[in-house]
Design a protein around this motif. Sequence first.
Motif, PDB file in Angstrom:
ATOM      1  N   LEU A   1      -2.549   0.172  -9.240  1.00 39.99           N
ATOM      2  CA  LEU A   1      -1.173   0.232  -9.752  1.00 39.99           C
ATOM      3  C   LEU A   1      -0.940  -0.826 -10.818  1.00 39.99           C
ATOM      4  O   LEU A   1      -0.334  -0.544 -11.861  1.00 39.99           O
ATOM      5  CB  LEU A   1      -0.181   0.051  -8.602  1.00 39.99           C
TER       6      LEU A   1
ATOM      7  N   GLU B   1       0.826  -1.206   0.000  1.00 39.83           N
ATOM      8  CA  GLU B   1       0.000   0.000   0.000  1.00 39.83           C
ATOM      9  C   GLU B   1       0.864   1.261   0.000  1.00 39.83           C
ATOM     10  O   GLU B   1       0.585   2.226  -0.711  1.00 39.83           O
ATOM     11  CB  GLU B   1      -0.924  -0.006   1.215  1.00 39.83           C
TER      12      GLU B   1
ATOM     13  N   MET C   1      -5.731  -0.367  -3.860  1.00 42.86           N
ATOM     14  CA  MET C   1      -4.667   0.510  -4.339  1.00 42.86           C
ATOM     15  C   MET C   1      -3.656  -0.259  -5.190  1.00 42.86           C
ATOM     16  O   MET C   1      -3.175   0.244  -6.213  1.00 42.86           O
ATOM     17  CB  MET C   1      -3.957   1.170  -3.154  1.00 42.86           C
ATOM     18  N   VAL C   2      -3.335  -1.469  -4.770  1.00 42.49           N
ATOM     19  CA  VAL C   2      -2.374  -2.287  -5.516  1.00 42.49           C
ATOM     20  C   VAL C   2      -2.956  -2.683  -6.871  1.00 42.49           C
ATOM     21  O   VAL C   2      -2.256  -2.689  -7.889  1.00 42.49           O
ATOM     22  CB  VAL C   2      -1.972  -3.523  -4.702  1.00 42.49           C
TER      23      VAL C   2
ATOM     24  N   THR D   1       2.406   1.938  -3.437  1.00 42.12           N
ATOM     25  CA  THR D   1       1.510   2.136  -4.585  1.00 42.12           C
ATOM     26  C   THR D   1       1.623   3.529  -5.163  1.00 42.12           C
ATOM     27  O   THR D   1       1.723   3.710  -6.394  1.00 42.12           O
ATOM     28  CB  THR D   1       0.054   1.857  -4.166  1.00 42.12           C
TER      29      THR D   1
END
Length: 343
Positions: free
Chosen positions: A191, A64, A187-188, A67
């Motif tokens: 990305l 996190e 969030m990952v 990211t």
Amino acid sequence: MSATTTPRPSAKDLPAGRPGARALLGSLNGQNLSLIGALIVVLALFGLLNDNYLSLSNMQVIAEAATITGLLAVVQTVVIICGGLDISVGSQAGVASVVSAMAFTSSGANPFAGMAAAVGVGGCVGLLNGVIIVYGRVNPTIATLAGLAAYKGLAQLLSDGRAQGYVLNDDVFVFLGRGKIAGLPVMVWILILVALAVHLLLKYTDIGRNVYAIGGNDTAARLAGININKYLVSVYALIGVVAAVAGILLTARTGSGQPTSGSEGLELKAITAAALGGCALKGGKGGIGGTLLAVALLGCLENGLTVEGINAFWQNVAQGALLVVAVVIQQRRSGERAVGLPA
């Protein structure tokens, strides 16, 4: 009698499995293998020093935290490949963070209004950078260094130097900042999607090939009919949009719009990750895979230093040292002579 030569087989003459295997092996070049080795060493070292370091919960914390840096490093990779540089990405993320929270509050707690406002401002800021560089004929380093100061000041003016808004009572922002899909933080996933889209753009489209061509030799690219001005402006606009996404995630993660806290220093991390990942700072070389490995390495190193209680100032020292090491390795590999010495 003239010697006969055996013609080299073309791509269509190779067996069906070869191109895919060759592409896979090509992605695991010496640079990336070195990063993987360094990442394993860092994980093993801090894992021995602290039993909780390799725990699933800590790995998620690292992911996190990395990211936002990762998003900025991905687009920094694109602009470096294109022969440019953007030192203002951290300040752009700060402006977007403040705008997203303030627009959220002023629109009656509408998260989509906050996000749209942030992306719009980010696109305009990135476009402004591109126009200044291309049509103002300003060196990218100088132009974005000015942007670093200007956008940081703008974020502080808009927010009066304080955190703005409160978004942790909104389901959408909470989902972005703390939600999970298939066990991975949202969030990952963001990305991964952005990195995959940029990787495919660079490797498998004419746009990507033109970006490499511009960074490799802009004169040859111009003679080949590539509209360099259009590409440069578009790349900087892309940086602004992705920096805005990073700013939105920063707001979601911290719970409020942050003018500087959380965004300050992101430009150094992004540039360091791109350089460690194999981007030639002169342009024309680099890839998203190496950049992501470098982001992971920096994230694991930073977290390990924090877990061990090492002074946070040493993290800046480590980042600076890694950037210098990456550039020295690039110069050695390129065979470029030392400054002031004969060739």
